[in-house]
Design a protein around this motif. Structure first.
Motif, PDB file in Angstrom:
ATOM      1  N   GLY A 136       0.816  -1.212   0.000  1.00 46.29           N
ATOM      2  CA  GLY A 136       0.000   0.000   0.000  1.00 46.29           C
ATOM      3  C   GLY A 136       0.850   1.262   0.000  1.00 46.29           C
ATOM      4  O   GLY A 136       1.969   1.281   0.498  1.00 46.29           O
ATOM      5  N   PHE A 137       0.286   2.317  -0.588  1.00 51.99           N
ATOM      6  CA  PHE A 137       0.957   3.608  -0.633  1.00 51.99           C
ATOM      7  C   PHE A 137      -0.096   4.698  -0.581  1.00 51.99           C
ATOM      8  O   PHE A 137      -1.277   4.454  -0.792  1.00 51.99           O
ATOM      9  CB  PHE A 137       1.821   3.755  -1.891  1.00 51.99           C
ATOM     10  N   GLY A 138       0.333   5.907  -0.321  1.00 54.48           N
ATOM     11  CA  GLY A 138      -0.545   7.059  -0.422  1.00 54.48           C
ATOM     12  C   GLY A 138      -1.596   7.145   0.669  1.00 54.48           C
ATOM     13  O   GLY A 138      -1.480   6.551   1.739  1.00 54.48           O
ATOM     14  N   TYR A 139      -2.625   7.873   0.352  1.00 51.04           N
ATOM     15  CA  TYR A 139      -3.669   8.252   1.300  1.00 51.04           C
ATOM     16  C   TYR A 139      -4.322   7.055   1.975  1.00 51.04           C
ATOM     17  O   TYR A 139      -4.660   7.091   3.152  1.00 51.04           O
ATOM     18  CB  TYR A 139      -4.715   9.098   0.565  1.00 51.04           C
ATOM     19  N   TYR A 140      -4.529   5.974   1.229  1.00 54.83           N
ATOM     20  CA  TYR A 140      -5.223   4.803   1.759  1.00 54.83           C
ATOM     21  C   TYR A 140      -4.266   3.651   2.093  1.00 54.83           C
ATOM     22  O   TYR A 140      -4.686   2.500   2.178  1.00 54.83           O
ATOM     23  CB  TYR A 140      -6.274   4.318   0.762  1.00 54.83           C
ATOM     24  N   SER A 141      -2.998   3.947   2.314  1.00 50.09           N
ATOM     25  CA  SER A 141      -2.001   2.890   2.501  1.00 50.09           C
ATOM     26  C   SER A 141      -2.305   1.965   3.675  1.00 50.09           C
ATOM     27  O   SER A 141      -1.926   0.803   3.653  1.00 50.09           O
ATOM     28  CB  SER A 141      -0.603   3.482   2.649  1.00 50.09           C
ATOM     29  N   ASP A 142      -2.984   2.453   4.683  1.00 47.41           N
ATOM     30  CA  ASP A 142      -3.288   1.631   5.852  1.00 47.41           C
ATOM     31  C   ASP A 142      -4.726   1.092   5.862  1.00 47.41           C
ATOM     32  O   ASP A 142      -5.149   0.494   6.850  1.00 47.41           O
ATOM     33  CB  ASP A 142      -3.043   2.436   7.131  1.00 47.41           C
ATOM     34  N   SER A 143      -5.450   1.271   4.783  1.00 49.10           N
ATOM     35  CA  SER A 143      -6.844   0.843   4.734  1.00 49.10           C
ATOM     36  C   SER A 143      -6.959  -0.640   4.384  1.00 49.10           C
ATOM     37  O   SER A 143      -6.343  -1.109   3.419  1.00 49.10           O
ATOM     38  CB  SER A 143      -7.611   1.663   3.692  1.00 49.10           C
ATOM     39  N   ASP A 144      -7.765  -1.357   5.141  1.00 49.00           N
ATOM     40  CA  ASP A 144      -8.017  -2.768   4.841  1.00 49.00           C
ATOM     41  C   ASP A 144      -8.815  -2.935   3.551  1.00 49.00           C
ATOM     42  O   ASP A 144      -8.829  -4.016   2.971  1.00 49.00           O
ATOM     43  CB  ASP A 144      -8.792  -3.430   5.987  1.00 49.00           C
ATOM     44  N   LEU A 145      -9.490  -1.887   3.128  1.00 50.95           N
ATOM     45  CA  LEU A 145     -10.305  -1.954   1.912  1.00 50.95           C
ATOM     46  C   LEU A 145      -9.518  -1.598   0.651  1.00 50.95           C
ATOM     47  O   LEU A 145     -10.046  -1.668  -0.448  1.00 50.95           O
ATOM     48  CB  LEU A 145     -11.502  -1.008   2.026  1.00 50.95           C
ATOM     49  N   SER A 146      -8.266  -1.191   0.808  1.00 51.01           N
ATOM     50  CA  SER A 146      -7.463  -0.714  -0.317  1.00 51.01           C
ATOM     51  C   SER A 146      -6.531  -1.805  -0.841  1.00 51.01           C
ATOM     52  O   SER A 146      -5.966  -2.577  -0.061  1.00 51.01           O
ATOM     53  CB  SER A 146      -6.637   0.496   0.141  1.00 51.01           C
ATOM     54  N   ARG A 147      -6.376  -1.852  -2.151  1.00 52.05           N
ATOM     55  CA  ARG A 147      -5.418  -2.745  -2.799  1.00 52.05           C
ATOM     56  C   ARG A 147      -4.627  -1.922  -3.806  1.00 52.05           C
ATOM     57  O   ARG A 147      -5.205  -1.123  -4.557  1.00 52.05           O
ATOM     58  CB  ARG A 147      -6.119  -3.910  -3.505  1.00 52.05           C
ATOM     59  N   CYS A 148      -3.322  -2.147  -3.831  1.00 52.35           N
ATOM     60  CA  CYS A 148      -2.444  -1.393  -4.731  1.00 52.35           C
ATOM     61  C   CYS A 148      -1.777  -2.330  -5.727  1.00 52.35           C
ATOM     62  O   CYS A 148      -1.467  -3.484  -5.397  1.00 52.35           O
ATOM     63  CB  CYS A 148      -1.396  -0.628  -3.925  1.00 52.35           C
ATOM     64  N   PHE A 149      -1.552  -1.814  -6.926  1.00 49.32           N
ATOM     65  CA  PHE A 149      -0.989  -2.589  -8.020  1.00 49.32           C
ATOM     66  C   PHE A 149       0.006  -1.742  -8.801  1.00 49.32           C
ATOM     67  O   PHE A 149      -0.031  -0.515  -8.726  1.00 49.32           O
ATOM     68  CB  PHE A 149      -2.109  -3.051  -8.974  1.00 49.32           C
ATOM     69  N   ALA A 150       0.867  -2.421  -9.570  1.00 44.97           N
ATOM     70  CA  ALA A 150       1.816  -1.725 -10.441  1.00 44.97           C
ATOM     71  C   ALA A 150       2.088  -2.568 -11.670  1.00 44.97           C
ATOM     72  O   ALA A 150       1.910  -3.797 -11.662  1.00 44.97           O
ATOM     73  CB  ALA A 150       3.125  -1.457  -9.702  1.00 44.97           C
ATOM     74  N   ARG A 151       2.555  -1.888 -12.719  1.00 51.67           N
ATOM     75  CA  ARG A 151       2.949  -2.576 -13.961  1.00 51.67           C
ATOM     76  C   ARG A 151       4.064  -1.779 -14.627  1.00 51.67           C
ATOM     77  O   ARG A 151       3.947  -0.561 -14.778  1.00 51.67           O
ATOM     78  CB  ARG A 151       1.776  -2.699 -14.917  1.00 51.67           C
ATOM     79  N   ARG A 152       5.116  -2.481 -15.005  1.00 48.98           N
ATOM     80  CA  ARG A 152       6.165  -1.847 -15.805  1.00 48.98           C
ATOM     81  C   ARG A 152       5.578  -1.581 -17.192  1.00 48.98           C
ATOM     82  O   ARG A 152       4.949  -2.462 -17.782  1.00 48.98           O
ATOM     83  CB  ARG A 152       7.389  -2.762 -15.954  1.00 48.98           C
ATOM     84  N   ILE A 153       5.779  -0.386 -17.693  1.00 46.73           N
ATOM     85  CA  ILE A 153       5.259  -0.049 -19.031  1.00 46.73           C
ATOM     86  C   ILE A 153       6.372   0.356 -19.980  1.00 46.73           C
ATOM     87  O   ILE A 153       6.125   0.561 -21.163  1.00 46.73           O
ATOM     88  CB  ILE A 153       4.190   1.067 -18.977  1.00 46.73           C
ATOM     89  N   ASP A 154       7.604   0.470 -19.477  1.00 44.94           N
ATOM     90  CA  ASP A 154       8.693   0.970 -20.326  1.00 44.94           C
ATOM     91  C   ASP A 154       9.163  -0.060 -21.346  1.00 44.94           C
ATOM     92  O   ASP A 154       9.782   0.307 -22.332  1.00 44.94           O
ATOM     93  CB  ASP A 154       9.864   1.472 -19.481  1.00 44.94           C
ATOM     94  N   SER A 155       8.837  -1.329 -21.158  1.00 44.24           N
ATOM     95  CA  SER A 155       9.261  -2.332 -22.130  1.00 44.24           C
ATOM     96  C   SER A 155       8.088  -2.952 -22.861  1.00 44.24           C
ATOM     97  O   SER A 155       8.236  -3.897 -23.608  1.00 44.24           O
ATOM     98  CB  SER A 155      10.047  -3.439 -21.412  1.00 44.24           C
ATOM     99  N   ALA A 156       6.891  -2.397 -22.628  1.00 47.15           N
ATOM    100  CA  ALA A 156       5.684  -2.966 -23.267  1.00 47.15           C
ATOM    101  C   ALA A 156       5.616  -2.588 -24.731  1.00 47.15           C
ATOM    102  O   ALA A 156       6.169  -1.610 -25.170  1.00 47.15           O
ATOM    103  CB  ALA A 156       4.439  -2.476 -22.532  1.00 47.15           C
TER     104      ALA A 156
END
Length: 156
Positions: A136-156
Motif C-alpha cells: 500500500g501507498f498514499g492516502y489509503y495505505s493503511d486501509s483494509d479496503l485498499s489494494r495497490c498494483f503496479a505494472r512496468r510499461i517501459d518495455s511494453a
C-alpha cells in the motif's frame, strides 16, 4: 480518448459520477487529495472517453514518488471510471491502454494505482492487464479496503 482539463464540464460530470459510485459502495466520497495541476504537463494528463459523442469514461495519470517493480520513474493512475451504460464494452481496457501509452511517451517506467476491495471488476481489469499487487501507498495505505498494483510499461 480526448485529453481535457480535469475542470472541463465533461470531466467534472464523470468525476462526480464516480464519487457517487464511491458513496454507494463505501458510504463516502474519495477523500484522497487531488490537485487539478497534477494532471497538467509535465506532471500528468487527464482523458475523457466518448461513445457517440457522449462522455462515458475518464482516466488520468500523475507523476508519483512511489517506487515499484524496480522503476524509479512512476505515475499513479487516477479517476478510472466508466459509466454503467458503457460497461462491459472494453472501454475501461482501452482507457487503461491509452494511459499506459501516454505515460510511456512521457518517460514513465511503471504505473501504480490504488483501488478498493469493493470494486472487484476493477481488480480483475488490473490483474488481467498485467498489474501486480504491491504494498500500500498514499492516502489509503493503511486501509483494509485498499489494494495497490503496479505494472512496468517501459518495455511494453
Amino acid at each position: 480518448m480526448e485529453r481535457l482539463q480535469i475542470t472541463h464540464p465533461d470531466a467534472q460530470l464523470l468525476v462526480e459520477a464516480v464519487q457517487e459510485e464511491y458513496v454507494a459502495r463505501y458510504g463516502g466520497r474519495d477523500e484522497s487529495p487531488v490537485d487539478p495541476r497534477d494532471f497538467e504537463d509535465p506532471l500528468g494528463q487527464f482523458f475523457v472517453g466518448y461513445l457517440d459523442g457522449v462522455p462515458v469514461a475518464t482516466g488520468a495519470w500523475r507523476r508519483s514518488s512511489v517506487t515499484a517493480l524496480g522503476a524509479d520513474v512512476t505515475a499513479e493512475v487516477k479517476r478510472m471510471y466508466v459509466v454503467p451504460a458503457a460497461q462491459r464494452r472494453g472501454v475501461a481496457r482501452r482507457m487503461l491502454a491509452h494511459l499506459e501509452a501516454t505515460a510511456r511517451g512521457a518517460g514513465i517506467q511503471a504505473l501504480v494505482l490504488e483501488t478498493g476491495m469493493k470494486q472487484p471488476e476493477a481488480i480483475e481489469l488490473y490483474l488481467s492487464s498485467g498489474y501486480e499487487p504491491i504494498p500500500g501507498f498514499g492516502y489509503y495505505s493503511d486501509s483494509d479496503l485498499s489494494r495497490c498494483f503496479a505494472r512496468r510499461i517501459d518495455s511494453a
